[in-house]
Design a protein around this motif. Structure first.
Motif, mmCIF file in Angstrom:
data_model
loop_
_atom_site.group_PDB
_atom_site.id
_atom_site.type_symbol
_atom_site.label_atom_id
_atom_site.label_comp_id
_atom_site.label_asym_id
_atom_site.label_seq_id
_atom_site.Cartn_x
_atom_site.Cartn_y
_atom_site.Cartn_z
ATOM 1 N N UNK A 221 -8.911 -46.271 -26.218
ATOM 2 C CA UNK A 221 -9.337 -47.668 -26.327
ATOM 3 C C UNK A 221 -10.183 -48.124 -25.150
ATOM 4 N N UNK A 222 -10.281 -47.320 -24.094
ATOM 5 C CA UNK A 222 -11.086 -47.689 -22.938
ATOM 6 C C UNK A 222 -12.563 -47.698 -23.291
ATOM 7 N N UNK A 223 -13.317 -48.579 -22.641
ATOM 8 C CA UNK A 223 -14.753 -48.638 -22.859
ATOM 9 C C UNK A 223 -15.437 -47.379 -22.338
ATOM 10 N N UNK A 224 -16.373 -46.826 -23.118
ATOM 11 C CA UNK A 224 -17.154 -45.691 -22.654
ATOM 12 C C UNK A 224 -16.432 -44.359 -22.802
ATOM 13 N N UNK A 225 -17.117 -43.306 -22.408
ATOM 14 C CA UNK A 225 -16.563 -41.956 -22.399
ATOM 15 C C UNK A 225 -16.088 -41.655 -20.980
ATOM 16 N N UNK A 226 -14.794 -41.370 -20.829
ATOM 17 C CA UNK A 226 -14.256 -41.259 -19.475
ATOM 18 C C UNK A 226 -14.448 -39.887 -18.852
ATOM 19 N N UNK A 227 -14.947 -38.929 -19.612
ATOM 20 C CA UNK A 227 -15.435 -37.708 -18.989
ATOM 21 C C UNK A 227 -16.701 -38.024 -18.186
ATOM 22 N N UNK A 228 -17.546 -38.882 -18.753
ATOM 23 C CA UNK A 228 -18.745 -39.312 -18.045
ATOM 24 C C UNK A 228 -18.372 -40.172 -16.844
#
Length: 290
Positions: A221-228
């Motif tokens: 649910x977090x905004x964006x891709x968290x690998x990036x």
């Protein structure tokens, strides 16, 4: 046991606890269990960022050793005004991460301030330069930090982007330190931060990416891709440390303050956060168009 170690451990735990309580719904839940309906989480977070902003401004003014001119007194109203503008957007849910010229200009100013610090430090010996640098270096990053979480007063939600940003910064710093301590041979910036090595930097990037994978997998649910986001944090967090180290070195100061016993001041603890917030904010702008 070393008293300094005990002091650092206790103050470090308190610092982490405050960050967690103010950047997650847990803080409001604990307070409202004692005083029902007293506060909503967005106010706790706003209070935290406001406090960090004021203390950070005071520390920056102290580090840069402002003279007796008007600049020393103008810096606080300017910082507060910029934060007020972003505060209105925060409470009106007006962070849409579009290509607004004002935001892109503000992000560019942060980059210009960093380049000036490293390449043209003599410009910062003038009070006018100190004024401009302080406003850009402190006011803008903390103001952008208001835009990272999303919240709703109707269903009592507050998202965790800021918490996991801190987690990634802490992991990047910790992994870089450990890898550098045991395997580091090639200094990254010996004149500015002698303990930083390229081996530590690479280790911090790799291991932070591993942690980012689990955040992305378990927090969709977090905004964006968290690998990036993890890669950006691992890449730019060391720059934040170098920026603050260069600032202190330029003005012959050891620590920005002592508000966190054994750890220094707000700028000492949040140097990576100050640089990572604008970078992640810019990513959230670009992510909408990818």
């Amino acid at each position: 046991m070393d008293k300094n170690l005990i002091q650092r451990t206790i103050s470090g735990l308190v610092y982490v606890a405050v960050i967690i309580l103010c950047s997650t719904p847990l803080g409001a839940q604990l307070i409202n269990n004692i005083f029902p309906g007293l506060i909503q989480q967005q106010y706790l977070y706003y209070g935290l960022i406001s406090l960090l902003l004021i203390v950070g401004t005071w520390e920056c003014v102290k580090i840069m050793k402002f003279g007796k001119g008007y600049e020393k007194w103008v810096v606080y109203p300017l910082v507060i005004f910029i934060f007020y503008v972003f505060s209105k957007r925060y409470f009106h849910h007006d962070f849409f991460f579009d290509f607004r010229l004002s935001e892109i200009l503000a992000l560019a100013l942060i980059a210009i301030a960093v380049v000036t610090l490293f390449k043209f430090p003599n410009e910062l010996y003038y009070d006018s330069g100190k004024l401009i640098f302080t406003v850009i270096y402190v006011a803008l990053p903390f103001s952008f930090a208001l835009g990272l979480p999303k919240f709703s007063s109707y269903n009592d939600t507050f998202t965790l982007e800021v918490l996991f940003l801190f987690v990634l910064i802490w992991s990047s710093d910790t992994f870089a330190y450990l890898v550098g301590k045991f395997f580091g041979k090639h200094k990254m910036a010996p004149k500015i931060s002698p303990k930083k090595t390229w081996e530590g930097y690479i280790g911090g990037v790799v291991l932070t990416l591993v942690l980012s994978y689990f955040i992305e997998h378990y927090q969709p649910e977090l905004r964006g891709n968290w690998m990036v986001v993890g890669f950006l944090v691992a890449a730019f967090a060391p720059l934040g440390d170098l920026v603050e180290s260069q600032l202190k070195r330029t003005f012959g100061v050891k620590d920005s303050g002592n508000i966190i016993p054994g750890h220094g001041g707000v700028l000492d603890r949040l140097d990576s956060f100050i640089i990572c917030v604008p970078v992640v904010y810019l990513y959230f702008i670009l992510e909408k168009f990818i």
